[in-house]
Design a protein around this motif. Structure first.
Motif, short mmCIF file in Angstrom:
data_model
loop_
_atom_site.label_atom_id
_atom_site.label_comp_id
_atom_site.label_asym_id
_atom_site.label_seq_id
_atom_site.Cartn_x
_atom_site.Cartn_y
_atom_site.Cartn_z
N UNK A 135 0.78 -1.22 0.00
CA UNK A 135 0.00 0.00 0.00
C UNK A 135 0.82 1.27 0.00
N UNK A 136 2.11 1.17 0.32
CA UNK A 136 2.98 2.35 0.33
C UNK A 136 3.71 2.55 -0.99
N UNK A 137 3.49 1.67 -1.96
CA UNK A 137 4.13 1.81 -3.27
C UNK A 137 3.42 2.88 -4.08
N UNK A 138 4.13 3.43 -5.05
CA UNK A 138 3.51 4.36 -6.00
C UNK A 138 2.55 3.60 -6.91
N UNK A 139 1.73 4.36 -7.65
CA UNK A 139 0.80 3.72 -8.56
C UNK A 139 1.48 2.85 -9.59
N UNK A 140 2.59 3.34 -10.15
CA UNK A 140 3.33 2.56 -11.13
C UNK A 140 3.92 1.30 -10.53
N UNK A 141 4.44 1.40 -9.31
CA UNK A 141 5.02 0.22 -8.65
C UNK A 141 3.93 -0.79 -8.30
N UNK A 142 2.76 -0.31 -7.91
CA UNK A 142 1.66 -1.23 -7.64
C UNK A 142 1.22 -1.96 -8.91
N UNK A 143 1.26 -1.25 -10.05
CA UNK A 143 0.91 -1.91 -11.31
C UNK A 143 1.93 -3.00 -11.64
N UNK A 144 3.20 -2.71 -11.42
CA UNK A 144 4.24 -3.72 -11.64
C UNK A 144 4.04 -4.91 -10.71
N UNK A 145 3.65 -4.62 -9.45
CA UNK A 145 3.40 -5.70 -8.50
C UNK A 145 2.23 -6.56 -8.95
N UNK A 146 1.16 -5.93 -9.43
CA UNK A 146 0.00 -6.69 -9.91
C UNK A 146 0.37 -7.57 -11.11
N UNK A 147 1.21 -7.04 -11.98
CA UNK A 147 1.65 -7.82 -13.14
C UNK A 147 2.56 -8.96 -12.69
N UNK A 148 3.47 -8.65 -11.78
CA UNK A 148 4.37 -9.69 -11.27
C UNK A 148 3.61 -10.79 -10.56
N UNK A 149 2.61 -10.40 -9.78
CA UNK A 149 1.80 -11.40 -9.06
C UNK A 149 1.11 -12.35 -10.03
N UNK A 150 0.56 -11.80 -11.13
CA UNK A 150 -0.09 -12.65 -12.13
C UNK A 150 0.91 -13.59 -12.79
N UNK A 151 2.11 -13.09 -13.05
CA UNK A 151 3.13 -13.90 -13.72
C UNK A 151 3.68 -15.01 -12.83
N UNK A 152 3.48 -14.89 -11.51
CA UNK A 152 3.99 -15.91 -10.60
C UNK A 152 3.35 -17.27 -10.84
N UNK A 153 2.16 -17.30 -11.45
CA UNK A 153 1.51 -18.59 -11.74
C UNK A 153 2.00 -19.20 -13.04
N UNK A 154 2.93 -18.50 -13.72
CA UNK A 154 3.44 -18.95 -15.02
C UNK A 154 2.29 -19.25 -15.99
N UNK A 155 1.44 -18.27 -16.26
CA UNK A 155 0.26 -18.52 -17.08
C UNK A 155 0.59 -18.69 -18.56
N UNK A 156 -0.28 -19.41 -19.26
CA UNK A 156 -0.21 -19.48 -20.72
C UNK A 156 -0.77 -18.20 -21.33
N UNK A 157 -1.78 -17.64 -20.65
CA UNK A 157 -2.39 -16.39 -21.12
C UNK A 157 -2.61 -15.48 -19.92
N UNK A 158 -2.38 -14.21 -20.12
CA UNK A 158 -2.59 -13.22 -19.07
C UNK A 158 -3.60 -12.20 -19.57
N UNK A 159 -4.61 -11.95 -18.75
CA UNK A 159 -5.65 -10.97 -19.06
C UNK A 159 -5.29 -9.68 -18.32
N UNK A 160 -5.13 -8.59 -19.04
CA UNK A 160 -4.73 -7.32 -18.43
C UNK A 160 -5.84 -6.30 -18.58
#
Length: 236
Positions: A135-160
């Motif tokens: 919650x203390x991250x900037x908006x851009x850093x939070x977006x990177x975190x959300x993207x990183x979190x999704x990639x942690x599952x090693x998906x075949x497809x990612x919905x953004x």
């Protein structure tokens, strides 16, 4: 070959019909953009695909399997991940705890640790803030975190869903560079984005959604040069 196929999908909120029998597909290895104004049904489409909403009619095929009624948690296990609109990070948890939650379906701790290190290489700012509450991250850093979190599952497809929302122009460019890099690493991308110009500039194909109906489709480069699209969505 279609990795994801949506057929005649209709979704209602009470008596309000949000999606009106839409059909589209995403082939393996593509970036497909879904563009349209606020209220067009873009987020509803993603939520229905990922199991958060149930359609009234239609079907969703993923890897040729009907997932229309499959619960969201099971869909993640099948190799699909979503970066939600507005980031939706867990504000009181650390960066690393948020990322590890993205791997909740994984059973191999060694591989999870290796994926985590790869995420830190892709997002070095997250590595610098590994113990920091999200919650203390900037908006851009939070977006990177959300993207990183999704990639942690090693998906075949990612919905953004609206990854550029609320970001400065510099950060928007950075986020789209990351999307391209994720795609180049082999992940298929379905991108919902109000910034039509940026979306069409990186997509292979695109669909235009207006009030719950797909009104145009084609190569992204063709839509980028289409006069009606330029007037309606590019401000020209």
């Amino acid at each position: 070959m279609a990795l994801l196929e949506v057929k005649n999908l209709s979704v209602y909120y009470g008596v309000i019909q949000a999606l009106k029998g839409i059909s589209f597909h995403v082939d393996k290895g593509e970036i497909v953009a879904l563009i349209g104004a606020n209220g067009a049904g873009k987020t509803t489409t993603l939520h229905t695909i990922s199991g958060l909403l149930r359609p009234k009619t239609g079907e969703i095929l993923y890897h040729d399997k009907d997932i229309t009624k499959v619960p969201g948690a099971q869909i993640v296990r099948l190799g699909m991940a979503q970066v939600p609109e507005g980031r939706r990070v867990f504000a009181d948890l650390t960066v690393e705890q948020n990322l590890r939650l993205g791997a909740f379906t994984r059973k191999d701790p060694d591989r999870t640790a290796a994926t985590l290190e790869n995420i830190y290489k892709r997002f070095p700012r997250l590595k610098e803030r590994v113990r920091q509450p999200a919650g203390t991250l900037s908006g851009g850093e939070q977006q990177m975190l959300a993207m990183g979190r999704a990639l942690m599952s090693e998906p075949d497809i990612i919905l953004m869903d609206e990854p550029s929302m609320g970001l400065s122009p510099i950060l928007v460019n950075e986020v789209f560079d990351i999307i391209k890099a994720v795609h180049e690493d082999g992940t298929t991308v379905l991108l919902v984005e109000q910034n039509a110009r940026k979306a069409l500039s990186i997509a292979d194909r695109a669909y235009v959604l207006e009030t719950g109906t797909i009104t145009m489709e084609g190569k992204a480069s063709d839509l980028l040069n289409d006069e009606s699209i330029r007037k309606a969505y590019l401000g020209e």
